[in-house]
Design a protein around this motif. Structure first.
Motif, mmCIF file in Angstrom:
data_model
loop_
_atom_site.group_PDB
_atom_site.id
_atom_site.type_symbol
_atom_site.label_atom_id
_atom_site.label_comp_id
_atom_site.label_asym_id
_atom_site.label_seq_id
_atom_site.Cartn_x
_atom_site.Cartn_y
_atom_site.Cartn_z
ATOM 1 N N ILE A 200 1.454 -0.930 -0.093
ATOM 2 C CA ILE A 200 -0.277 0.199 -0.116
ATOM 3 C C ILE A 200 1.178 0.998 0.512
ATOM 4 N N TYR A 201 2.313 1.109 0.591
ATOM 5 C CA TYR A 201 2.681 2.643 0.969
ATOM 6 C C TYR A 201 3.659 3.102 -0.657
ATOM 7 N N SER A 202 3.795 1.398 -0.618
ATOM 8 C CA SER A 202 4.172 1.631 -2.424
ATOM 9 C C SER A 202 4.118 2.462 -3.493
ATOM 10 N N ARG A 203 2.206 2.363 -3.808
ATOM 11 C CA ARG A 203 1.250 2.127 -4.478
ATOM 12 C C ARG A 203 1.664 4.280 -4.248
ATOM 13 N N LEU A 204 1.593 5.222 -2.277
ATOM 14 C CA LEU A 204 1.317 6.001 -3.060
ATOM 15 C C LEU A 204 1.955 6.619 -3.665
ATOM 16 N N LYS A 205 0.828 8.302 -3.652
ATOM 17 C CA LYS A 205 1.859 8.872 -4.477
ATOM 18 C C LYS A 205 2.800 9.629 -4.043
ATOM 19 N N ASN A 206 3.696 10.629 -4.765
ATOM 20 C CA ASN A 206 4.302 11.431 -3.938
ATOM 21 C C ASN A 206 3.840 12.557 -3.414
ATOM 22 N N LEU A 207 4.168 13.908 -2.555
ATOM 23 C CA LEU A 207 4.399 14.716 -1.665
ATOM 24 C C LEU A 207 3.952 15.710 -3.052
ATOM 25 N N SER A 208 2.754 16.286 -2.556
ATOM 26 C CA SER A 208 2.761 17.658 -3.380
ATOM 27 C C SER A 208 3.640 18.447 -3.834
ATOM 28 N N VAL A 209 4.096 18.933 -5.113
ATOM 29 C CA VAL A 209 4.981 20.161 -5.424
ATOM 30 C C VAL A 209 4.635 21.308 -5.060
ATOM 31 N N SER A 210 3.454 21.156 -5.417
ATOM 32 C CA SER A 210 2.835 22.992 -6.009
ATOM 33 C C SER A 210 2.435 23.002 -3.929
ATOM 34 N N ALA A 211 2.825 22.217 -3.054
ATOM 35 C CA ALA A 211 2.696 22.398 -1.689
ATOM 36 C C ALA A 211 4.145 22.737 -0.845
ATOM 37 N N GLY A 212 4.647 22.475 -1.921
ATOM 38 C CA GLY A 212 6.313 23.208 -1.146
ATOM 39 C C GLY A 212 6.905 21.552 -1.508
ATOM 40 N N PHE A 213 7.237 20.504 -1.391
ATOM 41 C CA PHE A 213 7.720 19.734 -1.657
ATOM 42 C C PHE A 213 8.721 19.175 -2.220
ATOM 43 N N PRO A 214 9.846 18.841 -2.285
ATOM 44 C CA PRO A 214 10.898 18.982 -3.503
ATOM 45 C C PRO A 214 10.010 17.561 -4.626
ATOM 46 N N ARG A 215 10.683 17.720 -5.542
ATOM 47 C CA ARG A 215 9.435 16.846 -6.042
ATOM 48 C C ARG A 215 10.673 14.809 -5.495
ATOM 49 N N ASN A 216 9.648 14.125 -6.119
ATOM 50 C CA ASN A 216 9.798 12.972 -5.222
ATOM 51 C C ASN A 216 10.477 12.330 -4.424
ATOM 52 N N SER A 217 9.467 13.844 -3.321
ATOM 53 C CA SER A 217 9.265 13.126 -1.782
ATOM 54 C C SER A 217 7.943 12.155 -1.783
ATOM 55 N N ARG A 218 8.750 11.013 -0.568
ATOM 56 C CA ARG A 218 7.697 9.683 -0.427
ATOM 57 C C ARG A 218 6.972 10.400 0.856
ATOM 58 N N PRO A 219 6.130 10.489 1.317
ATOM 59 C CA PRO A 219 5.023 10.588 2.490
ATOM 60 C C PRO A 219 5.986 9.660 3.676
ATOM 61 N N PHE A 220 5.445 10.673 4.732
ATOM 62 C CA PHE A 220 6.371 10.635 5.462
ATOM 63 C C PHE A 220 5.604 9.499 6.668
ATOM 64 N N ILE A 221 5.772 8.097 7.188
ATOM 65 C CA ILE A 221 5.164 7.490 7.385
ATOM 66 C C ILE A 221 5.118 7.126 9.103
#
Ligand code: LAG
Ligand code: CA
Length: 476
Positions: A200-221
């Motif tokens: 499930i975690y591996s399928r999550l999308k990256n954090l939002s770039v428009s919200a200010g996260f660097p590209r390809n950031s994975r969610p903190f779990i």
């Protein structure tokens, strides 16, 4: 992913338990951002079953995955995330996907959704009985399969090996990610299979770039796995793909600051204590469960009700580099079931805050001087190691964080008085526990560090606070 993505490498999050989104947004702007808090954990945001009397725990009974709860609706959530991000404070959502509701008839949710829990029918998702494990109760915690495939407290247990269930969970979490959050607390992770969570975690999308996260950031779990060492499920099964909440942390520190074990034993804190490796752990003194006797922990857990030693234990938590730290922020209670301060129609009453004191039934530990000053201390100390450890062989201890900060704690009925090594450059420092720097003045004790790094430190046994802390520079 184990990194919280705090702005400027900030050090701490606060759980604003049962707060409304609009109040959280304001708190980010007025206090949390300026004071250097890294993030806020919010109470579950999905639509939950309405339970008569409105106990807090209704929020752990999902009836749909719509974003609508007593904290607010989706547009209020979105507005909060945007404003907190703008104040450099990240948002983390408590995600309840092990189960749906327990039996209730009729079953109606905060957004008006209905369900037939006894048939495991939740049309608003939709989930049907095919998405759940068979009905059985968890009773034997030595049996990992039972812990994961049976019902926790009669809550209907989703089967995360099913594609439809996985897809629904991923869709829900991605929807939250798109709104700009930085990560998730995974409720009841112990009751789900690690191999399912990994997928499930591996399928999550990256954090939002428009919200200010660097590209390809994975969610903190960070995952709730209560492992006190004697059950079938082990916390180490979950550390490959996220952090785990280390419940032993608050239990041991509770014992210590209650005087059941000497503070000098904290010298090697983090190692040889059966705690997770520091980089795998999220820690707290208390949480919304064990502060009221739910979950694990027992009677030695410290809470706001034990204010003096609670602040001492929290100061140690924040001064020590072990783990990612979380602060609890509570409302006042005696009945462990009772929900947050609310009007007769169930609307949560906002905290009223004057001079850092919350009224209207809210406690706001995060506004306590001794606590937020230590949040700043942790930011200043960054990654520097524990050095210059000193103890009196019993309950008086002190240590530095490299050359950046110094803390002394007196947990005894004797005064602490002596020349201690602070590790800090020579100069005058302001004790941020008894006061703070305001303008150019220290409103508390001034500590003079001499050329050899030593300073005269005094904490009388009957002092208001059993802690003294100094650090270089100013943050905010
Ligand atoms: C958690 N971690 O694994 C949460 O931190 C904890 O607060 C949740 O339990 C639990 N998992 C399930 O999400 C809380 C209360 C329970 C409550 C449950 C569901 O601690 O007491 O159960 O939320 O609302 C309540 C009643 C039970 C009843 C059950 C089903 O207390 O007696 O069997 O609802 O109706
Ligand atoms: Ca389960």
């Amino acid at each position: 992913q184990k990194h919280p993505y705090y702005v400027d490498d900030r050090g701490t999050m606060v759980h604003l338990f049962e707060w409304k989104f609009q109040d959280i947004a304001r708190e980010c702007e007025e206090f949390l951002g300026p004071m250097g808090f890294g993030g806020v954990q919010v109470s579950p945001i999905h639509e939950n079953l309405i339970i008569p009397g409105r106990p807090w725990y209704e929020r752990y009974q999902p009836i749909s995955m719509k974003i609508h709860s007593r904290s607010g609706n989706v547009s209020e959530f979105q507005d909060m995330v945007r404003r907190c991000n703008a104040a450099d404070v990240r948002i983390y959502v408590d995600v309840v996907v092990n189960h749906m509701t327990g039996d209730a008839n009729p079953a109606r949710g905060v957004d008006g959704s209905t369900a037939e829990p006894s048939l495991k029918s939740y049309p608003a998702v939709p989930f049907t009985s095919a998405d759940f494990h068979r009905t059985c109760a968890i009773s034997n915690y030595q049996n990992a399969t039972e812990v994961r495939d049976c019902e926790l407290s009669g809550l209907h247990d989703l089967d995360q090996s099913k594609e439809h269930v996985r897809a629904a969970i991923v869709e829900y979490m991605d929807r939250i990610t798109d709104l700009g959050v930085a990560g998730f607390r995974i409720d009841a992770a112990k009751h789900m299979w690690p191999q399912d969570l990994r997928i499930i975690y591996s399928r999550l999308k990256n954090l939002s770039v428009s919200a200010g996260f660097p590209r390809n950031s994975r969610p903190f779990i960070y995952q709730e796995v209560i492992d006190l060492g004697n059950e079938g499920v082990k916390k180490a099964e979950y550390t490959d793909f996220g952090r785990v909440i280390e419940f032993n942390f608050g239990i041991v520190l509770g014992n210590m600051f209650r005087g059941l074990e000497p503070l000098k034993d904290l010298k090697n804190w983090g190692n040889g204590w059966g705690l997770l490796p520091s980089g795998d752990a999220l820690v707290m003194i208390d949480n919304h469960d064990n502060q009221r006797g739910h979950g694990a922990g027992g009677a030695t857990i410290l809470t706001y009700k034990d204010a003096r030693i609670y602040k001492m234990a929290t100061a140690f938590e924040l001064a020590h580099p072990y783990g990612t730290t979380r602060i609890m922020s509570s409302y006042s209670f005696t009945d462990p079931s009772v929900g947050p301060p609310a009007d007769s129609d169930g609307t949560i009453i906002s905290p009223k805050i004057t001079n850092n004191v919350c009224t209207n039934g809210w406690i706001c530990e995060h506004r306590w001087h001794q606590i937020y000053q230590m949040v700043i201390f942790r930011n200043v100390a960054k990654r520097s190691p524990v050095e210059n450890w000193w103890d009196n062989g019993n309950n008086q201890i002190s240590f530095s964080r490299g050359r950046l900060g110094f803390i002394a704690i007196n947990g005894e009925t004797e005064d602490l008085r002596g020349n201690l090594t602070t590790g800090l450059p020579a100069g005058k420092y302001c004790d941020v526990i008894s006061g703070e720097v305001r303008g150019n003045k220290c409103t508390g004790k001034t500590i003079e560090v001499t050329e050899n790094g030593k300073a005269f430190i005094e904490i009388p046994a009957n002092a208001d606070d059993g802690v003294l802390a100094i650090h270089i520079g100013r943050t905010s």
